[in-house]
Design a protein around this motif. Structure first.
Motif, mmCIF file in Angstrom:
data_model
loop_
_atom_site.group_PDB
_atom_site.id
_atom_site.type_symbol
_atom_site.label_atom_id
_atom_site.label_comp_id
_atom_site.label_asym_id
_atom_site.label_seq_id
_atom_site.Cartn_x
_atom_site.Cartn_y
_atom_site.Cartn_z
ATOM 1 N N PHE A 134 55.167 -2.850 14.916
ATOM 2 C CA PHE A 134 54.259 -4.153 14.151
ATOM 3 C C PHE A 134 54.891 -5.220 13.983
ATOM 4 O O PHE A 134 54.351 -6.255 14.485
ATOM 5 C CB PHE A 134 53.756 -3.583 12.840
ATOM 6 N N PHE A 135 56.207 -5.178 13.476
ATOM 7 C CA PHE A 135 56.910 -6.357 13.351
ATOM 8 C C PHE A 135 57.230 -6.998 14.654
ATOM 9 O O PHE A 135 57.092 -8.441 14.563
ATOM 10 C CB PHE A 135 58.384 -6.039 12.722
ATOM 11 N N LEU A 153 57.322 6.074 10.433
ATOM 12 C CA LEU A 153 57.319 4.978 9.392
ATOM 13 C C LEU A 153 58.312 3.828 10.070
ATOM 14 O O LEU A 153 57.692 2.621 10.415
ATOM 15 C CB LEU A 153 57.872 5.431 8.113
ATOM 16 N N SER A 154 59.515 4.237 10.393
ATOM 17 C CA SER A 154 60.367 3.192 11.024
ATOM 18 C C SER A 154 59.968 2.656 12.478
ATOM 19 O O SER A 154 59.912 1.257 12.731
ATOM 20 C CB SER A 154 61.701 3.762 11.032
ATOM 21 N N ALA A 155 59.289 3.616 13.223
ATOM 22 C CA ALA A 155 58.733 3.190 14.833
ATOM 23 C C ALA A 155 57.557 2.131 14.368
ATOM 24 O O ALA A 155 57.413 1.469 14.982
ATOM 25 C CB ALA A 155 58.224 4.432 15.149
ATOM 26 N N CYS A 156 56.634 2.585 13.443
ATOM 27 C CA CYS A 156 55.446 1.651 13.017
ATOM 28 C C CYS A 156 55.821 0.287 12.671
ATOM 29 O O CYS A 156 55.308 -0.704 13.225
ATOM 30 C CB CYS A 156 54.636 2.442 12.102
ATOM 31 N N ILE A 157 56.755 0.272 11.884
ATOM 32 C CA ILE A 157 57.054 -0.949 11.281
ATOM 33 C C ILE A 157 57.772 -1.875 12.442
ATOM 34 O O ILE A 157 57.426 -3.167 12.441
ATOM 35 C CB ILE A 157 57.892 -0.721 10.123
ATOM 36 N N ALA A 158 58.562 -1.204 13.262
ATOM 37 C CA ALA A 158 59.321 -1.790 14.263
ATOM 38 C C ALA A 158 58.440 -2.583 15.403
ATOM 39 O O ALA A 158 58.377 -3.539 15.671
ATOM 40 C CB ALA A 158 60.177 -0.856 15.040
ATOM 41 N N THR A 195 55.825 -11.389 6.140
ATOM 42 C CA THR A 195 55.326 -10.506 6.934
ATOM 43 C C THR A 195 55.783 -9.177 6.947
ATOM 44 O O THR A 195 55.209 -8.123 6.867
ATOM 45 C CB THR A 195 55.548 -11.219 8.317
ATOM 46 N N LEU A 196 57.283 -9.065 6.870
ATOM 47 C CA LEU A 196 58.011 -7.739 6.830
ATOM 48 C C LEU A 196 57.650 -6.927 5.743
ATOM 49 O O LEU A 196 57.133 -5.646 5.819
ATOM 50 C CB LEU A 196 59.552 -7.808 6.844
ATOM 51 N N GLY A 197 57.552 -7.499 4.421
ATOM 52 C CA GLY A 197 57.032 -6.961 3.214
ATOM 53 C C GLY A 197 56.018 -6.246 3.497
ATOM 54 O O GLY A 197 55.688 -5.248 3.276
ATOM 55 N N MET A 251 56.333 3.447 18.447
ATOM 56 C CA MET A 251 56.460 2.088 18.335
ATOM 57 C C MET A 251 55.848 1.289 19.356
ATOM 58 O O MET A 251 55.186 0.294 19.008
ATOM 59 C CB MET A 251 58.120 1.684 18.561
ATOM 60 N N VAL A 252 55.949 1.821 20.825
ATOM 61 C CA VAL A 252 55.192 1.092 21.753
ATOM 62 C C VAL A 252 53.626 1.117 21.776
ATOM 63 O O VAL A 252 53.166 -0.092 21.863
ATOM 64 C CB VAL A 252 55.410 1.788 23.297
#
Length: 199
Positions: A150-151, A143-148, A43-45, A11-12
């Motif tokens: 990035f978002f 996947l969830s870390a990348c999304i968090a 954006t989230l999508g 995430m970081v």
């Protein structure tokens, strides 16, 4: 503990990879045209789809699209030029609403613009690298870390845009959006030409 460390490191890394990226500036410009809700949804999508592609099938997709990325970049350039012109000519969505509840295609427009602009960008490549490093065993964590990450980085761009929208004269913001989109369009068209000539 191991899963938490994987999540935090991914995430970081993704957050700082996205900081200062062109999509942050693009979201600042989009905030002068669309509502916060539409930008967040679009954006989230796009972030979810981009990272899912990168983590699950990034390598395969890269092989398939490697000769056609110039077309996607060219489409993105046209989208940026369209937004540049519409920033000067059209009213923003808040003014057109008239208080009526209706389905809006604004999130779709944001999704498409963001998706094409980010496809193959460094943040997506970072997600692909993390997916390859940790494998399918930790795919949902990655996947969830990348999304968090990035978002979170891109929402900073949205908040800056909303601040400017409230504090800056509307005409100035329209001109600023026009200039930003024109620059994005020119740079993306240049990338498309480079990719086309390198085939």
């Amino acid at each position: 503990m191991e899963l938490a460390m994987i999540f935090l490191s991914v995430m970081v890394t993704d957050f700082f990879a996205e900081m200062g990226d062109k999509t942050q500036l693009m979201l600042i410009a989009l905030s002068s045209k669309y509502k916060m809700r539409d930008i967040v949804l679009g954006t989230l999508g796009a972030i979810v789809v981009l990272n899912a592609i990168a983590v699950f099938v990034g390598g395969l997709l890269n092989e398939i699209l490697v000769n056609y990325l110039w077309i996607l970049k060219f489409v993105a350039a046209l989208a940026f030029f369209y937004f540049a012109v519409s920033a000067l000519l059209k009213k923003n969505d808040d003014d057109e609403d008239g208080g009526k509840s209706r389905f809006s295609i604004a999130p779709v427009a944001v999704f498409c613009t963001f998706f094409v602009a980010e496809l193959g960008d460094k943040t997506q490549l970072a997600a692909l690298t993390f997916g390859a490093t940790y494998g399918m065993k930790h795919v949902l964590i990655v996947l969830s870390a990348c999304i968090a990450g990035f978002f979170a980085a891109d929402m900073i761009g949205v908040l800056v845009g909303l601040f400017l929208k409230k504090k800056t004269p509307e005409r100035f913001l329209a001109v600023l959006s026009f200039v930003l989109f024109l620059l994005f369009g020119g740079y993306t068209a240049y990338e498309a030409l480079k990719l086309f000539l390198a085939r």
